[in-house]
Design a protein around this motif. Structure first.
Motif, PDB file in Angstrom:
ATOM      1  N   SER A  13       0.817  -1.219   0.000  1.00 53.46           N
ATOM      2  CA  SER A  13       0.000   0.000   0.000  1.00 53.46           C
ATOM      3  C   SER A  13       0.849   1.268   0.000  1.00 53.46           C
ATOM      4  O   SER A  13       0.358   2.343  -0.324  1.00 53.46           O
ATOM      5  CB  SER A  13      -0.917   0.027   1.226  1.00 53.46           C
ATOM      6  N   LEU A  15       3.826   1.657  -1.723  1.00 54.18           N
ATOM      7  CA  LEU A  15       4.827   1.636  -2.796  1.00 54.18           C
ATOM      8  C   LEU A  15       5.091   3.029  -3.369  1.00 54.18           C
ATOM      9  O   LEU A  15       6.235   3.374  -3.668  1.00 54.18           O
ATOM     10  CB  LEU A  15       4.414   0.667  -3.897  1.00 54.18           C
ATOM     11  N   HIS A  16       4.066   3.824  -3.521  1.00 54.33           N
ATOM     12  CA  HIS A  16       4.276   5.172  -4.056  1.00 54.33           C
ATOM     13  C   HIS A  16       5.155   5.992  -3.107  1.00 54.33           C
ATOM     14  O   HIS A  16       6.120   6.632  -3.530  1.00 54.33           O
ATOM     15  CB  HIS A  16       2.945   5.886  -4.287  1.00 54.33           C
ATOM     16  N   GLN A  17       4.827   5.986  -1.818  1.00 57.52           N
ATOM     17  CA  GLN A  17       5.594   6.749  -0.839  1.00 57.52           C
ATOM     18  C   GLN A  17       7.034   6.257  -0.757  1.00 57.52           C
ATOM     19  O   GLN A  17       7.968   7.054  -0.637  1.00 57.52           O
ATOM     20  CB  GLN A  17       4.938   6.665   0.547  1.00 57.52           C
ATOM     21  N   GLY A  19       8.710   4.918  -3.169  1.00 55.75           N
ATOM     22  CA  GLY A  19       9.371   5.423  -4.374  1.00 55.75           C
ATOM     23  C   GLY A  19       9.803   6.870  -4.222  1.00 55.75           C
ATOM     24  O   GLY A  19      10.904   7.248  -4.629  1.00 55.75           O
ATOM     25  N   VAL A  20       8.953   7.689  -3.627  1.00 56.97           N
ATOM     26  CA  VAL A  20       9.284   9.099  -3.411  1.00 56.97           C
ATOM     27  C   VAL A  20      10.462   9.225  -2.442  1.00 56.97           C
ATOM     28  O   VAL A  20      11.389  10.008  -2.668  1.00 56.97           O
ATOM     29  CB  VAL A  20       8.052   9.871  -2.882  1.00 56.97           C
TER      30      VAL A  20
END
Length: 80
Positions: A13, A15-17, A19-20
């Motif tokens: 859940s 993965l986006h954070q 990546g940032v």
């Protein structure tokens, strides 16, 4: 979040954070993420608490660090 950075497959859940965070870390040469006890990094803990409990979200960025905070970090580093 550090758990998600260390083991992203266990935290899909976020993965986006992750990546940032990784992108930001990669832009700072030689940077790394460390987990330390709050007692070992009281300055960062103090700043985080002042942001979350006192709502000082923009004060450090807009005004720079106050003189007492610099002294706080100097004293803290001498105890290492």
């Amino acid at each position: 979040m550090l758990g998600a950075v260390e083991r992203p497959q266990a935290w899909p859940s976020f993965l986006h954070q992750v990546g940032v965070i990784e992108l930001g870390k990669d832009r700072i040469e030689g940077s790394r993420l460390l987990v330390v006890a709050s007692q070992a990094n009281r300055g960062a803990t103090f700043i985080a608490q002042s942001v979350t409990k006192q709502g000082l979200m923009r004060s450090y960025v807009q005004n720079g660090n106050p003189p007492w905070l610099f002294e706080f970090f100097v004293n803290e580093s001498s105890n290492l």
